[in-house]
Write a protein that holds these residues in place. Sequence first.
Motif: not given
Lengths: 279, 353
Positions: A90-92, A179, A249-252, A255, B1, B23-29
């Motif tokens: 995961y490239w944040t 994906a 989004y990652s990982p969670t 809500p 919440m 830990q919900r940052l936008p990410a490239w996977s």
Amino acid sequence: DDCLTQRMMSHPQLYIPGQLNLYFSKKAFFKCAIHSCYSSLVLFFIPYAALHDTLREDGKDAADYQSFALLTQTCLLFAVSIQLGLEMSYWTAVNTFFVLGSLAMYFVVTFTMYSNGMFLILPAAFPFIGTARNSLNQPNVWLTIILTSILCVLPVVTYRFLLIQLCPTINDKVRQARATPPPPPRRTRIRRTSSRRSGYAFSHTQGYGDLVTSGRFLRRPAVVSWSPGFPPVGRATSGFSPMGRSAGYSPTGRPQSSKVPDVEATSLQMYRAIKDPPL
Amino acid sequence: MGKAKDRTGPLARRPDNSAFKQQRLPAWSPMLTANTVLPFFYLLALMCLLLGVWLLLTVQSTQELKLDYTDLGSCSECYELRKNVSYAEQGCRCKVEFYIDQTFKGDVFFYYGLRNFHQNLRRYMDSRDDAQTVGRESQLKNPSTYCEPFIKDKDGVPIAPCGAVANSMFNDSFSFNYQTSSGHIMPVPLLRKGLTWYTDKNIKFRNPKTGNQTLAQVFEGTRQPLYWQKPVYDLDPSDPTNNGFINEDLIVWMREAAFPNFKKLYGILNRAGDPFTHGLPKGNYSIQISYNFPVQPFQGRKLVVLTTLTWFGGQNLFLPIAYLVTSSLILLMAVVLTVAWWKFGKDGKNMKE
């Protein structure tokens, strides 16, 4: 990232690699050792052969001990950084900053240690003065670095790709499913009689009241077809996934009660929805 | 919440519900799918091939001549003489001839080469004093103990420059001659300056401050290394700015080579006058050598190397060939992966759960 609660619950097969000790065993260690041996040989002999009989463009020395040391170090840094980039799933922004930052830091520290100032303070401790400036402006140094990085990293990529093609692990399958969502359901499945495909039937969980009342499902893009009367197939999951997590989004995920616009349902949920028999 | 809660009660220490902290940052996977990996491999193979061909053509355009003169012709007598250390004070001159069959176009660089001389030995490399050679007064007469045993002579006078590296400086000298078509022998003019890195000549090596003294007076109270024939302040009688620690030959020698077979710059062709304006013309050449450096104790060899250069350097064929080999390996791998993907992984056949 791949220990997402949601996913582990819906795919209990993901626990198998841990139980079978697949990723930390003698076999895994041996593979690691082979890779290290190969990389070490490449990282020494390619710079050795490239610098062996070479000169700078203006005839001055290029094959001296300090240039060789610097070249080998730099090759190592590049090979390691690229390998690290491959390992990162995961490239944040934070990850990218630190990986590229460490590479930049290497150059900063190198140029500082090889600068005039440091040498004039303590000559015996900083004998490499001028090496970075004089060595890193040579094209054949950079061509050597590129070649070494290619030779170190491509076998890993090849091996992984082959493994994904020939015997994909459960992790690969899950990632692939996330994906590339499966094709949208056929539009003829409007069977009003089976309105219990929605999660409403499982009233012992929290359910989707908030989803319906928020009207969020109305803004979903046209991947999934639905007819008025019951919620889109995408929301129809088993009761074991009470919280609507998003895929982007990652990982969670998000809500469940916050109103985030325009998020497609988890492709995984859609996948499962197709497979579930009508209730 | 949500954020609207008070900061007391059992949930008071819960972290913020921000993207960063949860830990919900936008990410490239990135994923290794067929339609990214395979084109990448083919493209890389093509680029390595083009690079390899280009480099090969560049390197092939250089010209190089290597001449091992250790025991060639009349130098074999000098070689025998130098085997015996008691004749070290005795000079020896010899002459070596060679023929260039194709004009060396452009700038020509002259090197002396050594084989089997390990300048990269650790204890040898430690045996120097950089503080002394940068011109510090305190170190001039009090060199660092790393230079042992080349630190003082038998009378206790400190040595400048101290250490094994300076002591073993290469002291053969060459003068090149060209025989014109009319039989006239003319010397080949060489530039003996501009041989070193700018940082070496101007920062790493500096003479001690002279003030109103001559260089010889500054070095009073020290003596030259034991293997040298001339003191350090008189290494170049023809050019007063090329004496002391900033002598170019000394600096070139002090930059230790990485490998046991190396070459170091001796001079650059001076193309100011005829017939050398376009390079080295073809014809007969001879070298008058003042043979001082003994190589028999370590079974070494001595060479003279003449070469032209390109932006890529001298005649080192390794990198072009390595790129060509890598390109073919990558192509082979790409074909193997394509076959594997076609048979096994196309359309997600292998991804059935």
